[in-house]
Enzyme design. Structure first.
Site, PDB file in Angstrom:
ATOM      1  N   HIS A 371     -17.019  62.627   9.765  1.00 36.46           N
ATOM      2  CA  HIS A 371     -16.615  63.689   8.834  1.00 36.46           C
ATOM      3  C   HIS A 371     -17.698  64.087   7.851  1.00 36.46           C
ATOM      4  O   HIS A 371     -17.437  64.914   6.970  1.00 36.46           O
ATOM      5  CB  HIS A 371     -15.387  63.268   8.025  1.00 36.46           C
ATOM      6  CG  HIS A 371     -14.147  63.111   8.839  1.00 36.46           C
ATOM      7  ND1 HIS A 371     -13.274  64.147   9.065  1.00 36.46           N
ATOM      8  CD2 HIS A 371     -13.637  62.039   9.475  1.00 36.46           C
ATOM      9  CE1 HIS A 371     -12.260  63.709   9.804  1.00 36.46           C
ATOM     10  NE2 HIS A 371     -12.466  62.433  10.074  1.00 36.46           N
ATOM     11  N   LYS A 562     -11.154  72.283  -4.766  1.00 37.81           N
ATOM     12  CA  LYS A 562     -11.618  71.249  -3.826  1.00 37.81           C
ATOM     13  C   LYS A 562     -12.256  70.161  -4.669  1.00 37.81           C
ATOM     14  O   LYS A 562     -12.427  70.341  -5.885  1.00 37.81           O
ATOM     15  CB  LYS A 562     -12.637  71.821  -2.838  1.00 37.81           C
ATOM     16  CG  LYS A 562     -13.772  72.635  -3.510  1.00 37.81           C
ATOM     17  CD  LYS A 562     -14.748  73.221  -2.507  1.00 37.81           C
ATOM     18  CE  LYS A 562     -14.250  74.471  -1.846  1.00 37.81           C
ATOM     19  NZ  LYS A 562     -14.109  74.357  -0.407  1.00 37.81           N
ATOM     20  N   ARG A 563     -12.610  69.020  -4.048  1.00 39.12           N
ATOM     21  CA  ARG A 563     -13.332  68.006  -4.808  1.00 39.12           C
ATOM     22  C   ARG A 563     -14.595  68.611  -5.411  1.00 39.12           C
ATOM     23  O   ARG A 563     -15.224  69.503  -4.825  1.00 39.12           O
ATOM     24  CB  ARG A 563     -13.711  66.835  -3.902  1.00 39.12           C
ATOM     25  CG  ARG A 563     -12.535  65.947  -3.559  1.00 39.12           C
ATOM     26  CD  ARG A 563     -11.927  65.314  -4.801  1.00 39.12           C
ATOM     27  NE  ARG A 563     -12.768  64.280  -5.333  1.00 39.12           N
ATOM     28  CZ  ARG A 563     -12.499  62.983  -5.256  1.00 39.12           C
ATOM     29  NH1 ARG A 563     -11.379  62.559  -4.696  1.00 39.12           N
ATOM     30  NH2 ARG A 563     -13.322  62.080  -5.778  1.00 39.12           N
ATOM     31  N   LYS A 568     -20.921  71.310  -2.690  1.00 36.49           N
ATOM     32  CA  LYS A 568     -19.907  72.366  -2.594  1.00 36.49           C
ATOM     33  C   LYS A 568     -20.219  73.520  -3.548  1.00 36.49           C
ATOM     34  O   LYS A 568     -19.631  74.591  -3.457  1.00 36.49           O
ATOM     35  CB  LYS A 568     -18.518  71.792  -2.875  1.00 36.49           C
ATOM     36  CG  LYS A 568     -18.040  70.799  -1.806  1.00 36.49           C
ATOM     37  CD  LYS A 568     -16.684  70.200  -2.173  1.00 36.49           C
ATOM     38  CE  LYS A 568     -16.256  69.079  -1.235  1.00 36.49           C
ATOM     39  NZ  LYS A 568     -15.760  69.546   0.065  1.00 36.49           N
ATOM     40  N   THR A 670     -11.172  72.577   5.287  1.00 38.82           N
ATOM     41  CA  THR A 670      -9.848  72.920   5.801  1.00 38.82           C
ATOM     42  C   THR A 670      -9.134  73.811   4.788  1.00 38.82           C
ATOM     43  O   THR A 670      -8.272  74.598   5.174  1.00 38.82           O
ATOM     44  CB  THR A 670      -9.007  71.658   6.089  1.00 38.82           C
ATOM     45  OG1 THR A 670      -9.168  70.760   4.988  1.00 38.82           O
ATOM     46  CG2 THR A 670      -9.456  70.978   7.360  1.00 38.82           C
ATOM     47  N   LYS A 674      -6.625  77.326   5.065  1.00 39.11           N
ATOM     48  CA  LYS A 674      -5.337  77.557   4.378  1.00 39.11           C
ATOM     49  C   LYS A 674      -5.361  78.890   3.638  1.00 39.11           C
ATOM     50  O   LYS A 674      -4.386  79.664   3.691  1.00 39.11           O
ATOM     51  CB  LYS A 674      -5.045  76.402   3.407  1.00 39.11           C
ATOM     52  CG  LYS A 674      -4.844  75.072   4.115  1.00 39.11           C
ATOM     53  CD  LYS A 674      -4.973  73.856   3.188  1.00 39.11           C
ATOM     54  CE  LYS A 674      -5.153  72.594   4.037  1.00 39.11           C
ATOM     55  NZ  LYS A 674      -5.591  71.420   3.247  1.00 39.11           N
TER      56      LYS A 674
HETATM   57  C1  26V Z   1     -16.752  58.499   2.063  1.00 39.34           C
HETATM   58  C2  26V Z   1     -16.616  57.496   1.170  1.00 39.34           C
HETATM   59  C3  26V Z   1     -17.812  56.775   0.785  1.00 39.34           C
HETATM   60  C4  26V Z   1     -17.467  55.454   0.225  1.00 39.34           C
HETATM   61  C5  26V Z   1     -16.427  55.522  -0.824  1.00 39.34           C
HETATM   62  C6  26V Z   1     -15.157  56.097  -0.300  1.00 39.34           C
HETATM   63  C7  26V Z   1     -15.364  57.206   0.642  1.00 39.34           C
HETATM   64  C8  26V Z   1     -14.283  57.949   1.015  1.00 39.34           C
HETATM   65  C9  26V Z   1     -14.429  58.967   1.915  1.00 39.34           C
HETATM   66  C10 26V Z   1     -15.666  59.226   2.432  1.00 39.34           C
HETATM   67  C11 26V Z   1     -15.806  60.254   3.475  1.00 39.34           C
HETATM   68  C12 26V Z   1     -15.847  61.592   2.969  1.00 39.34           C
HETATM   69  C13 26V Z   1     -15.940  62.475   4.132  1.00 39.34           C
HETATM   70  C14 26V Z   1     -15.026  63.637   4.040  1.00 39.34           C
HETATM   71  O1  26V Z   1     -14.049  63.668   3.327  1.00 39.34           O
HETATM   72  N1  26V Z   1     -15.362  64.625   4.811  1.00 39.34           N
HETATM   73  C15 26V Z   1     -14.611  65.840   4.840  1.00 39.34           C
HETATM   74  O2  26V Z   1     -13.792  65.786   6.003  1.00 39.34           O
HETATM   75  C16 26V Z   1     -13.022  66.953   6.138  1.00 39.34           C
HETATM   76  C17 26V Z   1     -12.092  66.743   7.310  1.00 39.34           C
HETATM   77  O3  26V Z   1     -12.834  66.639   8.481  1.00 39.34           O
HETATM   78  C18 26V Z   1     -13.914  68.155   6.306  1.00 39.34           C
HETATM   79  O4  26V Z   1     -13.117  69.307   6.376  1.00 39.34           O
HETATM   80  C19 26V Z   1     -14.875  68.282   5.122  1.00 39.34           C
HETATM   81  O5  26V Z   1     -15.796  69.318   5.341  1.00 39.34           O
HETATM   82  C20 26V Z   1     -15.610  66.984   4.938  1.00 39.34           C
HETATM   83  O6  26V Z   1     -16.383  67.001   3.749  1.00 39.34           O
END
Ligand code: 26V
Length: 824
Positions: A371, A562-563, A568, A670, A674
């Site tokens: 992701h 969004k975050r 972003k 996503t 929406k």
């Molecule tokens: C990474 C980490 C790093 C360590 C701490 C906790 C943590 C939690 C989550 C993540 C992964 C983040 C990746 C993410 O959210 N990607 C998003 O995924 C969406 C669904 O596929 C996508 O639409 C977004 O573009 C993408 O940023």
């Protein structure tokens, strides 16, 4: 009618036991009244909205359980197991009501008790068990799998505290714990019979076994994982799947010897340590910080889930060698990547399979979705930590890696640079296990989440692994569930679509294309505009209530929610806001298009730069909103505590959707889907799924600007690109000067220098390169808004052409091409 025909067989048993009077309204009314008195011990007169919510949820849960139980005896040929550390499901009542077709029945039942269903739904806390896109995607996929009757179980953690609550103090983000479970969770079933032991630490013993050596892990510490099931109701109640969330408990809640010895705190310390695992969701998706508790969470839920599905397979089928025929496991990012050695350990050490058989089972059962390619978010774990916490897994990883590298040597690719690149261990900064490489190597298929992102996976982070097996990486563009993001969030638009193209659109979103021909139809356009207007008024009331700011629903609602993340580029939007503010003040009598800039989103608590961007947005909002010279033309709002339920209110009210990440960095997005489905026009870069949205809605119906991914890479190679761009853009220079001067922070003039200095000297996200094109595009949007016939035609084309972005389509593709599960 279709609804009744589809629902009747599945609900036949429910009719027998839950139908008392023969009138569904009366039955539900009495069921709710009964729950209120018998389960909650309150009377209708003393019940709070929260009590009504719990009583209604319990009454619904009975009906859901019966639907689920009627299918529970059938063993499906193959199940999907979706392992995710995050499920951002939000509220469940509207999904359950909508999918069971009971919304109006329950509304009437509550009405007869003098209660308003909307107020009851407002009393449900969001289940915020996720950070953002990755967690929300998992929730959409769960709903779609149930709706498509794909037998599936989602596995995750039952966090006591989901994503923190955001509030503001003088424009600074404040975090408070979120407490969704404080009054219990009426949707869940605790399943103590599904409890597993999860080990940590200790060592590995060896003993002679046949002609080899048997290794056994002897953990120093054991934690219990207790299953809690949340039902996931599919569309028209056809199938009920479940989300199985693990709660961590201690084997020995109190150490009596220590307690009796007077050490009262020490007596419960083991319990505290165990329960800490499911205490709180990590609130960062920004950088992998490598904390031990996070690794414990990852292993805890992965091991419990694998033990559970292996036990189920053994019960149903016996031989574990047939696991790949009956189970497809999807790893949502690398968070459950420890599944690779854990499944190997269970198969070899616990069940005696040979290494070769176990490797065959593992690599034909596991699949991995990536992701993000952002280097700081790619997980790696120090070898030293893995050896201490999971010694047997580290041995297995070494063995997998040794075989993997041997094979490279045998096929003539034994040069050191290649081996270093494909190795599961990164030796360049300390020794660390690369979880992405581990998941890649252990999976049968690896997928990206948009066409561009999948291409970038092949050409960048995974290029050398991709060269070894070019069929392994596939694309599966993300999707969203239309039940929540159209039907529930925007009932007015749904009703309009049904009237225009027929009820079939509720089952087959492709029928939305029938709306295309109404894009110029004056009466349809008027009704479409009226729906938007009504949603904008509702949002205006929410904004007034939560921020005290009054909005004009006739203004263009320009939304970025969004975050908060540098890539972003909320900062690009804020700088454009400042430039617009300056332009309006310079020419106050021009015919400006009235705009409301709406921001929302949370920053990771430790992400200093992101929190400063929020503060800047808040300070700019204060200055702009207080300035009478721009009144009626520009307003700026930062809505606190963005959440799934707030998104449901915001998105249908948006005219313009900001999707402005640096090209190549947003894996998919996503939210972009929406908004477009609900008829907001997108202003966006050629990034992630924006590219595919453009391909579907048509280039005339989206506002694309800025460098593409290749352009970003080329520009970054130019020395001093940021300074040159600022020198070439007087408008950008003036906006940056105003921010840097302290105009928005007179009490602390240097407050935003970290932001402006970074842009002048580094600008890693290329804001300066894209600013002028963004500005021009925004002014073209102003002009387009004034040409209302054209604007609304574009909006209708967006709604009409977004059907492909349904998560039903995504799930069908996964089912066909990754999981190989048959759909009826
Ligand atoms: C990474 C980490 C790093 C360590 C701490 C906790 C943590 C939690 C989550 C993540 C992964 C983040 C990746 C993410 O959210 N990607 C998003 O995924 C969406 C669904 O596929 C996508 O639409 C977004 O573009 C993408 O940023």
């Amino acid at each position: 009618m279709h609804a009744k025909a589809a629902v009747a067989p599945a609900r036949a048993p429910a009719q027998r036991s839950l139908t008392v009077s023969g009138d569904p309204v009366v039955d539900l009314r009495e069921a709710i009244r009964g729950k209120l008195g018998i389960v909650l011990g309150v009377t209708p007169e003393t019940a709070r909205p929260r009590d009504w919510f719990v009583a209604t949820a319990l009454a619904l849960r009975d009906r859901i359980a019966e639907t689920g139980l009627s299918k529970a005896t059938q063993i499906p040929h193959k199940r999907v197991y979706y392992l995710s550390l995050e499920f951002l499901i939000g509220r469940l009542m509207s999904d359950a009501l909508n999918n069971l077709g009971l919304t109006e029945t329950v509304r009437e039942a509550l009405n007869e008790l003098g209660i308003d269903l909307d107020a009851v739904q407002e009393a449900e806390p969001d289940a915020a068990l996720g950070n953002g896109g990755l967690g929300r995607l998992a929730a959409c996929f769960m709903e779609s799998m149930a709706s498509l009757s794909i037998p599936a179980i989602g596995y995750g953690i039952r966090y006591d505290h989901g994503l923190f609550r955001q509030s503001f103090k003088d424009g600074w983000q404040q975090e408070a714990p979120e407490t969704w479970l404080a009054e219990g969770n009426p949707w869940e079933f605790a399943r103590r019979e599904a409890t597993y032991k999860i080990g940590f630490g200790g060592g590995v013993t060896m003993s002679a076994s046949g002609d080899g050596i048997a290794r056994r892990w002897q953990p120093a510490e054991t934690v219990l994982a207790v299953a809690h099931d949340v039902p996931v109701v599919g569309w028209r109640g056809k199938q009920v799947n479940r989300l199985r969330l693990w709660k961590a408990e201690s084997e020995a809640p109190v150490d009596l010897a220590r307690f009796n010895g007077g050490d009262h705190v020490g007596a419960v310390s083991e319990r505290m340590r165990a329960e800490a695992i499911s205490r709180v969701l990590y609130p960062s998706d920004a950088s992998a910080e490598g904390q031990e508790l996070r690794l414990r969470q990852e292993y805890f839920f992965t091991s419990a889930s694998l033990q559970d599905l292996v036990a189920r397979h053994r019960n149903e089928r016996g031989d574990l060698r047939s696991l790949p025929d009956h189970a497809a496991i999807q790893l949502n990012d690398t968070h459950p990547a420890i599944a690779v050695p854990e499944l190997m350990r269970i198969l070899t050490d616990d069940h005696g399979l040979s290494w070769e058989d176990a490797w065959h089972v593992t690599t034909n059962t596991l699949h991995y979705t990536n992701h993000t390619l952002l280097p700081e978010a790619l997980e790696t774990w120090p070898v030293e930590l893995m050896e201490r916490l999971l010694p047997r897994h580290m041995q297995i990883i070494y063995l997998i890696n040794w075989m993997h590298l041997e094979e490279q040597g045998k096929s003539g690719k034994g040069d050191a640079a290649h081996l270093a690149s494909v190795s599961l261990i990164d030796e360049s900064h300390g020794r660390r296990v690369r979880m992405g490489h581990l998941a890649f190597h252990g999976a049968r298929r690896v997928n990206g989440v948009s066409a561009l992102h999948t291409d970038l996976m092949r050409s960048t982070v995974f290029s050398d692994l991709h060269a070894l097996d070019s069929d392994k990486i596939v694309n599966k563009t993300n999707g969203i569930t239309f039940r929540r993001w159209l039907h529930t969030a925007n009932p007015g638009l749904t009703k309009l679509a049904v009237e225009a193209v027929g009820e079939g659109v509720l089952d087959n979103p492709e029928l939305l294309t029938g709306l295309d021909k109404f894009a110029q139809d004056a009466s349809f356009v008027a009704r479409y505009r009226a729906v938007r207007r009504e949603r904008k008024e509702a949002l205006t009331a929410i904004v007034a209530d939560r921020t005290g700011i009054d909005l004009d629903p006739d203004a263009l609602f320009d939304v970025q929610v969004k975050r908060i993340h540098e890539y972003k580029r909320q900062l690009l939007n804020v700088i454009e806001t400042v430039a617009l503010y300056q332009a309006i003040k310079a020419e106050p009598h021009r015919n400006w298009t009235p705009r409301v800039k709406i921001f929302g989103g949370k920053a990771a608590p430790s992400y200093v730069q992101a929190k400063l961007i929020i503060k800047l947005a808040a300070d700019v909002a204060r200055a702009v909103n207080d300035d009478p010279e721009v009144a009626g033309r520009l307003k700026v709002v930062f809505l606190p505590n963005y959440s799934v339920s707030l998104a449901e209110a915001i998105i249908p009210a948006a005219d313009l959707s900001e999707q402005i990440s640096t090209a190549g960095l947003e894996a998919s997005g996503t939210g972009n889907m929406k908004f477009a489905l609900n008829g907001a026009l997108t202003v966006g870069t050629l990034d992630g799924a924006n590219i595919e949205i453009r391909d579907h809605v048509g280039a005339d119906n989206i506002f694309i600007f800025g460098l593409d991914a290749a352009g970003v890479i080329a520009r970054k190679a130019v020395p001093g690109y940021a300074r040159a761009a600022i020198e070439a853009s007087p408008r950008l220079a003036a906006a940056l000067d105003m921010i840097a001067s302290g105009r928005f922070s007179p009490e602390e003039p240097g407050r935003f220098r970290p932001l402006t200095d970074d842009l002048r000297h580094r600008d890693p996200y290329l804001l300066t390169a894209d600013f002028d094109d963004y500005w021009r595009t925004q002014r073209a949007i102003d002009a387009a808004w004034r040409d209302s016939t054209t604007w609304w035609a574009k909006a209708i084309h967006n709604t009409a052409r977004m059907a492909w972005f349904s998560s039903d389509r995504s799930m069908r593709e996964y089912a066909d091409e990754i999981w190989r599960v048959r759909l009826d």
